[in-house]
Enzyme design. Structure first.
Site, short mmCIF file in Angstrom:
data_model
loop_
_atom_site.label_atom_id
_atom_site.label_comp_id
_atom_site.label_asym_id
_atom_site.label_seq_id
_atom_site.Cartn_x
_atom_site.Cartn_y
_atom_site.Cartn_z
N HIS A 39 -33.80 15.10 -13.62
CA HIS A 39 -32.65 15.17 -14.53
C HIS A 39 -31.92 16.51 -14.37
O HIS A 39 -30.69 16.56 -14.36
CB HIS A 39 -33.10 15.06 -15.99
CG HIS A 39 -33.81 13.80 -16.34
ND1 HIS A 39 -35.16 13.74 -16.56
CD2 HIS A 39 -33.35 12.54 -16.52
CE1 HIS A 39 -35.51 12.51 -16.86
NE2 HIS A 39 -34.45 11.75 -16.83
N GLN A 63 -32.32 -1.91 -23.18
CA GLN A 63 -32.70 -2.03 -21.76
C GLN A 63 -34.21 -2.17 -21.58
O GLN A 63 -34.69 -2.17 -20.45
CB GLN A 63 -32.13 -0.88 -20.94
CG GLN A 63 -32.72 0.48 -21.22
CD GLN A 63 -31.98 1.59 -20.48
OE1 GLN A 63 -30.90 2.00 -20.89
NE2 GLN A 63 -32.51 2.07 -19.38
O1 PAF Z 1 -31.44 6.09 -16.03
C1 PAF Z 1 -31.61 6.19 -17.27
O2 PAF Z 1 -32.26 7.11 -17.77
C2 PAF Z 1 -31.00 5.15 -18.20
O3 PAF Z 1 -31.03 3.89 -17.63
C3 PAF Z 1 -29.56 5.51 -18.63
C4 PAF Z 1 -28.59 5.55 -17.46
C5 PAF Z 1 -29.55 6.86 -19.34
C6 PAF Z 1 -29.03 4.46 -19.63
O4 PAF Z 1 -29.84 4.36 -20.76
#
Ligand code: PAF
Length: 288
Positions: A39, A63
């Protein structure tokens, strides 16, 4: 802490409108928190490309599938914010699930073709949740540029298409996969691995590299390349391959022969933990 924290989409949108009115260029790095070097590398890519850098932290319930790790997903806002600040984040957007999905919420987005194969086949509805939440984040943060990791290659392809399809006009950039010294791709889910699973997990990367090696030696057909990768990964007794496939790097259509940039992607379970990894094979230009 100097980082500005915003917790509702309407407040962020008002702030973003004001920034845009003042001529500021906005960068956005969406995350689900539990930040690691992967990140932070995305933040470092975004930082010089914008005046105001926004990072979101939101563990997006839509998700996650039934039986997935929504409840146990690692959360540590304080340490995430401290790390984000060090990487030059100006605004952290940390909404609650209720702020993002108030009672009565019902809209969802689907990209049926790009979301069908690979992770989409194993995680029905996952990419609908990703496309929907990222649209909401884009509508709130109004970014000029947004950066996502290439580890989630299918997600990146979907979000590029989303920006085009819905005329967001956002430049969607990918950041390279960041790895541990032994090759394991960084993931917030690596913390779930037992010692034994962790020791075998680098086999995923080694398998992909074995296929890449065969490719550099002249093999271009899917059977040869995939069997080279499979032999290495299957030698890890704790690895259960979910998929190992070659796909066109843009359309994600299945590939029998590498003639264009081709994604080699793998997902495997180590115990209860699902890991993914990938690389892209690039055809050599014809010799003069
Ligand atoms: O890749 C991720 O961490 C997630 O899928 C995102 C893009 C933040 C969407 O919740």
């Amino acid at each position: 802490m100097n980082i500005e924290i915003i917790r509702t989409p309407s407040e962020l949108r008002a702030r973003a409108f004001a920034l845009r009115a003042g001529g500021e260029r906005i960068g956005l790095v969406p995350t689900m928190g539990a930040l690691h070097e992967g990140h932070l590398s995305l933040l470092r890519i975004a930082r010089p490309l914008c005046d105001m850098l926004i990072m979101s932290i939101f563990v997006n319930p839509t998700q996650f599938g039934v039986g997935e790790d929504l409840e146990s997903y690692p959360r540590n806002e304080e340490s995430d914010l401290a790390q984000a600040e060090k990487c030059g984040v100006d605004i952290a957007f940390c909404p609650s699930p209720e702020a993002m999905y108030p009672s009565g919420y019902q809209t969802a987005l689907t990209l049926p073709t790009l979301a069908a194969p690979l992770c989409g086949a194993k995680r029905p509805g996952h990419f609908d949740g990703v496309a929907t939440v990222v649209s909401k984040l884009w509508n709130a943060a109004l970014p000029h540029v947004a950066v996502f990791g290439e580890k989630d290659f299918q997600q990146l392809a979907i979000l590029r298409q989303l920006s085009l399809d819905l005329d967001f006009g956002i430049e969607v950039l990918g950041g390279p996969i960041i790895r541990e010294e032994d090759g394991l791709a960084l993931s917030s889910r690596n913390v779930y691995l037992s010692q034994e699973e962790r020791a075998q997990a680098p086999r995923l990367r080694q398998g992909l590299l074995a296929a890449e090696q065969r490719y550099s030696e002249g093999a271009t057909d899917a059977v040869a390349l995939l069997s080279a990768a499979r032999a290495i990964i299957d030698a890890a007794p704790l690895a259960r391959i979910e998929y190992l496939q070659l796909r066109n790097a843009t359309s994600l259509a299945e590939v029998q022969e590498v003639t264009a940039p081709t994604l080699l992607a793998v997902a495997a379970r180590f115990g209860g933990t699902r890991l993914i990894d990938n690389l892209v094979l690039h055809p050599c230009p014809p010799q003069a």
